[in-house]
Design a protein around this motif. Structure first.
Motif, short mmCIF file in Angstrom:
data_model
loop_
_atom_site.label_atom_id
_atom_site.label_comp_id
_atom_site.label_asym_id
_atom_site.label_seq_id
_atom_site.Cartn_x
_atom_site.Cartn_y
_atom_site.Cartn_z
N ASP B 105 0.84 -1.20 0.00
CA ASP B 105 0.00 0.00 0.00
C ASP B 105 0.88 1.26 0.00
O ASP B 105 0.58 2.23 -0.70
N ARG B 109 0.81 4.19 -2.79
CA ARG B 109 0.60 5.60 -2.43
C ARG B 109 1.78 6.46 -2.90
O ARG B 109 1.59 7.56 -3.40
N SER B 147 -7.07 -0.67 -1.03
CA SER B 147 -6.69 0.71 -1.35
C SER B 147 -7.89 1.51 -1.84
O SER B 147 -8.84 0.96 -2.41
#
Lengths: 89, 282
Positions: B105, B109, B147
């Motif tokens: 994740d 990002r 996500s």
């Protein structure tokens, strides 16, 4: 069903060449030639081939059978496969 | 000395540090540069998810070559190491499935942040795509599920979704090769040496609990690449195509499993279809 000895050797040679991507005809591999020494096959690729052979012959090798020595030549592989097929191993 | 024409497009490879919890993951960001040395507009973002253990080693070079190709096509590409793997800090014994997903994740990002920061988009359609290799495919899918970012396409190379079977294969390989222990029969040991890597008991439990039936990508476009001695999909791969609704998008490459090789001679066979597939999504 168990393969006849000649047929089994032939099949195993074909599988070895195919799965290990060897640039040699199956019939050119001598039964006792070391796959690691003669053809430079490393233990990772040899294991990958052994696992594939389990699928091809619908057999399962026990963990204690999984040694490089047991699968380093056509003759040794054929002996292990034949024993499995006969239920002796 | 005559002037030397710069290779166009030039690619910038930047070593980046990606914040993930207390850690800062090692990553490489690839993007193309204009002749003036400015970062070019990007089509979209691609994130590569590596497998674990020995399998990761054989993937690094292939992913690098693919990233260079994709960056030349106008993609921003991120490859990164989960904490405790590759060049990221930490030891492998600290790796757990939740830590892998948290790092995945963080990677996503970070890549989205890089894209937003440059903010110069090359087209109206700016896809975010994932490349997942082996167990990295499962990590990619679960990262996407957790996500808020929508993923526009996947490409999976010989994906692994069943953690228990993968771990068992690793144990047997470890035994066969004599690399470390088999990870079995070690009672309540908190760490097991499997194929030369210290797997924590928690990671083993995590992997054994991964049910392949739980994998879903909805209607997201997906390409599968099978890498084996076969010219046709195996039964297992056929089942995966059905599970992921991508029966039309499977390619069977007859080549040695590159993740088991220290040196793969021909990268093109796998890079070309992957690059083409991702670019078709733009």
């Amino acid at each position: 069903m168990a393969d006849a000895p000649g047929e089994l050797h032939k099949r195993i040679a074909e599988i070895v060449v195919e799965r290990l991507f060897l640039a040699v005809a199956p019939e050119e591999i001598a039964p006792d030639e070391s796959l690691t020494l003669k053809y430079g096959v490393d233990s990772v690729r040899l294991f990958d081939m052994v696992v594939g052979m389990e699928d091809d012959f619908e057999i399962t090798f026990e963990d204690e059978e999984l040694t490089l020595e047991n699968f380093d030549s056509l003759a040794r592989i054929a002996a292990k496969v034949a024993a499995k097929q006969a239920g002796n191993d | 000395m005559p002037d030397v024409e710069p290779i166009t497009p030039r690619i910038r490879q930047s070593v980046v540090r990606i914040p993930s919890g207390e850690s800062r993951l090692h990553g490489v960001w690839y993007a193309s540069l204009s002749p003036e040395g400015e970062e070019e507009r990007l089509y979209g973002v691609a994130v590569a998810f590596f497998p674990l253990g020995e399998e990761r080693k054989g993937c690094v070079r292939v992913v690098h070559e693919l990233a260079m190709e994709m960056a030349a096509e106008g993609w921003g590409v991120l490859s990164f190491d989960y904490a405790g793997t590759g060049e990221s800090p930490g030891g492998f014994e600290q790796v757990t499935w939740p830590s892998l997903l948290a790092d995945a994740d963080a990677g996503l990002r970070f890549a989205m942040g890089m894209f937003d920061q440059h903010g110069r988009r090359k087209s109206d359609n700016n896809p975010t795509v994932f490349l997942g290799i082996r167990l990295g495919a499962r990590i990619a899918i679960e990262a996407a599920m957790g996500s808020r970012h929508e993923i526009d396409g996947y490409c999976f190379w010989e994906p692994v979704f069943a953690g228990k079977e993968w771990l068992e294969e690793l144990r047997r390989r470890s035994k066969f090769r004599g690399t470390g222990g088999s990870g079995q029969g070690q009672g309540e040991a908190t760490v097991s040496d499997i194929d030369g890597y210290p797997f924590s008991a928690e990671l083993c439990r995590n992997l054994e609990g991964l049910n392949p039936a739980n994998v879903s990508i909805g209607n997201t476009p997906c390409k599968l690449i099978q890498i084996s001695h076969r010219n046709l999909p195996s039964d297992g791969m056929q089942a995966v195509t059905e599970q992921l609704n991508c029966a039309e998008e499977i390619e069977c490459l007859r080549m040695q499993p590159f993740w088991l090789e220290s040196d793969l001679a021909d990268y093109r066979a796998i890079i070309n279809p992957t690059n083409s597939w991702f670019t078709s999504l733009v």
